[in-house]
Design an enzyme around this catalytic site. Structure first.
Site, PDB file in Angstrom:
ATOM      1  N   ASN A 240       0.761  -0.561  -0.025  1.00  0.00           N
ATOM      2  CA  ASN A 240       0.705   0.382   0.181  1.00  0.00           C
ATOM      3  C   ASN A 240       1.304   1.171   0.232  1.00  0.00           C
ATOM      4  OD1 ASN A 240      -1.417   1.838   1.046  1.00  0.00           O
ATOM      5  ND2 ASN A 240      -3.302   1.031   1.362  1.00  0.00           N
TER       6      ASN A 240
ATOM      7  N   ASN B 108      -0.206   4.577  -0.037  1.00  0.00           N
ATOM      8  CA  ASN B 108      -1.013   5.979   0.556  1.00  0.00           C
ATOM      9  C   ASN B 108       0.196   6.675  -0.559  1.00  0.00           C
ATOM     10  OD1 ASN B 108      -1.625   6.794   2.097  1.00  0.00           O
ATOM     11  ND2 ASN B 108       0.359   7.320   3.541  1.00  0.00           N
TER      12      ASN B 108
ATOM     13  N   GLU C 251      -3.864   1.331  -3.121  1.00  0.00           N
ATOM     14  CA  GLU C 251      -4.101   3.353  -2.803  1.00  0.00           C
ATOM     15  C   GLU C 251      -2.663   4.057  -3.412  1.00  0.00           C
ATOM     16  OE1 GLU C 251      -5.056   5.910   1.430  1.00  0.00           O
ATOM     17  OE2 GLU C 251      -4.003   4.139   1.675  1.00  0.00           O
TER      18      GLU C 251
ATOM     19  N   ASP D  22      -3.884  -4.415   0.888  1.00  0.00           N
ATOM     20  CA  ASP D  22      -4.437  -4.401   2.125  1.00  0.00           C
ATOM     21  C   ASP D  22      -6.146  -4.549   2.881  1.00  0.00           C
ATOM     22  OD1 ASP D  22      -5.062  -2.960   4.797  1.00  0.00           O
ATOM     23  OD2 ASP D  22      -4.063  -0.809   3.329  1.00  0.00           O
TER      24      ASP D  22
ATOM     25  N   ASN E 118      -7.500  -3.773   5.380  1.00  0.00           N
ATOM     26  CA  ASN E 118      -7.613  -3.415   6.411  1.00  0.00           C
ATOM     27  C   ASN E 118      -8.994  -4.089   7.223  1.00  0.00           C
ATOM     28  OD1 ASN E 118      -7.759  -0.177   6.066  1.00  0.00           O
ATOM     29  ND2 ASN E 118      -8.087  -0.577   3.967  1.00  0.00           N
TER      30      ASN E 118
ATOM     31  N   ASP F 105       3.324   4.706   5.035  1.00  0.00           N
ATOM     32  CA  ASP F 105       3.052   4.021   6.576  1.00  0.00           C
ATOM     33  C   ASP F 105       2.782   2.399   6.361  1.00  0.00           C
ATOM     34  OD1 ASP F 105       1.124   4.203   5.087  1.00  0.00           O
ATOM     35  OD2 ASP F 105      -0.991   5.103   6.699  1.00  0.00           O
ATOM     36  N   HIS F 106       2.446   1.500   5.415  1.00  0.00           N
ATOM     37  CA  HIS F 106       2.654   0.241   5.313  1.00  0.00           C
ATOM     38  C   HIS F 106       4.084   0.032   4.893  1.00  0.00           C
ATOM     39  CE1 HIS F 106      -1.579  -0.275   5.275  1.00  0.00           C
ATOM     40  NE2 HIS F 106      -1.546   1.121   4.687  1.00  0.00           N
TER      41      HIS F 106
END
Length: 256
Positions: free
Chosen positions: A7, A9, A35, A149, A151, A246-247
């Site tokens: 991911n 981001n 993303e 991802d 989630n 952030d991943h």
């Protein structure tokens, strides 16, 4: 065969942090991104078409600069699919599938419900709607690797602060029951958990505080595969040395 999932981001943000240089050193056969947060016409720089790769993007059409998935493949796929048949899901740019002979590699960005109840209810609807799709794939006779991802964490081993997150999206009991039902009940294979039964590694950390530094994380990024691929799982790793997002990138090696 090596497959990497990340991911990003924001693919343009990750690019400025060196993610494409890192990809170039990994020797991956397929890279799955989630993303991307961009429309394809914004990705004209050659870095977004890495040398020696066939590149495919599925952007969000309902909201520009939102969500988005991509696949980079060394071998040209026989077919690339970008729709599952539910416009509300498809138009958010959450699915792309590349087919290579009998093998399908999917980049999937499952909805988050962390922004509020409206999105959590959409996540629940997505869980209910997509379950028969996964079952159809499992019974299709094809080998599937679903990267992305999700989630959702699966268990206490997949999140640092287990007790305090029981009422938070991504760790809700009904989310975990659904995801674990797919794996433990339907036979899908969690590549990381198969290779590391007692592992407690994470792939996402909040940008708040010092979560990454203190390893207060969640395992949200998976490569879930059909039972036919269980015996071909060779090794996996989560790369934390550089921070592209952030991943963290999740890599799995499969026996050819």
């Amino acid at each position: 065969m090596r497959i990497i999932s990340l991911n990003a981001n924001g693919i343009r943000s990750a690019a400025t942090k060196g993610v494409f240089d890192w990809f170039g050193r990994q020797g991956a056969d397929v890279v799955c991104l989630q993303e991307t947060k961009a429309q394809e016409d914004q990705l004209s720089d050659p870095m977004f078409r890495p040398d020696g790769h066939h590149c495919f993007y599925r952007d969000a059409t309902s909201k520009k600069g939102y969500s988005g998935v991509a696949i980079y493949a060394k071998r040209e796929p026989d077919q690339v699919l970008t729709e599952l048949g539910w416009d509300e899901f498809d138009n958010e740019g959450r699915y792309i599938e590349a087919r290579f002979g009998k093998l399908s590699v999917v980049s999937l960005y499952f909805p988050s419900g962390s922004s509020g109840d409206e999105r959590q209810q959409f996540k629940f609807r997505a869980m209910e709607w997509i379950a028969p799709v996964f079952e159809k794939w499992r019974k299709s006779g094809r080998d599937y690797v679903i990267c992305g991802d999700w989630n959702i964490v699966r268990s206490e081993k997949d999140i640092k602060n287990w007790k305090s997150n029981q009422k938070n999206s991504g760790c809700l009991p009904e989310e975990r029951a659904w995801f674990n039902g797919m794996i433990d009940g339907r036979g899908w294979v969690d590549s990381y958990r198969t290779l590391h039964p007692e592992g407690e590694d994470y792939t996402w950390w909040s940008n708040r505080g010092r979560a990454r530094e203190n390893n207060v994380g969640w395992r949200l990024d998976y490569q879930i595969c059909t039972p036919s691929l269980r015996e071909r799982l060779k090794a996996c790793s989560i790369y934390r040395d550089e921070r592209f997002s952030d991943h963290a990138p999740y890599t799995v090696d499969y026996v050819d």
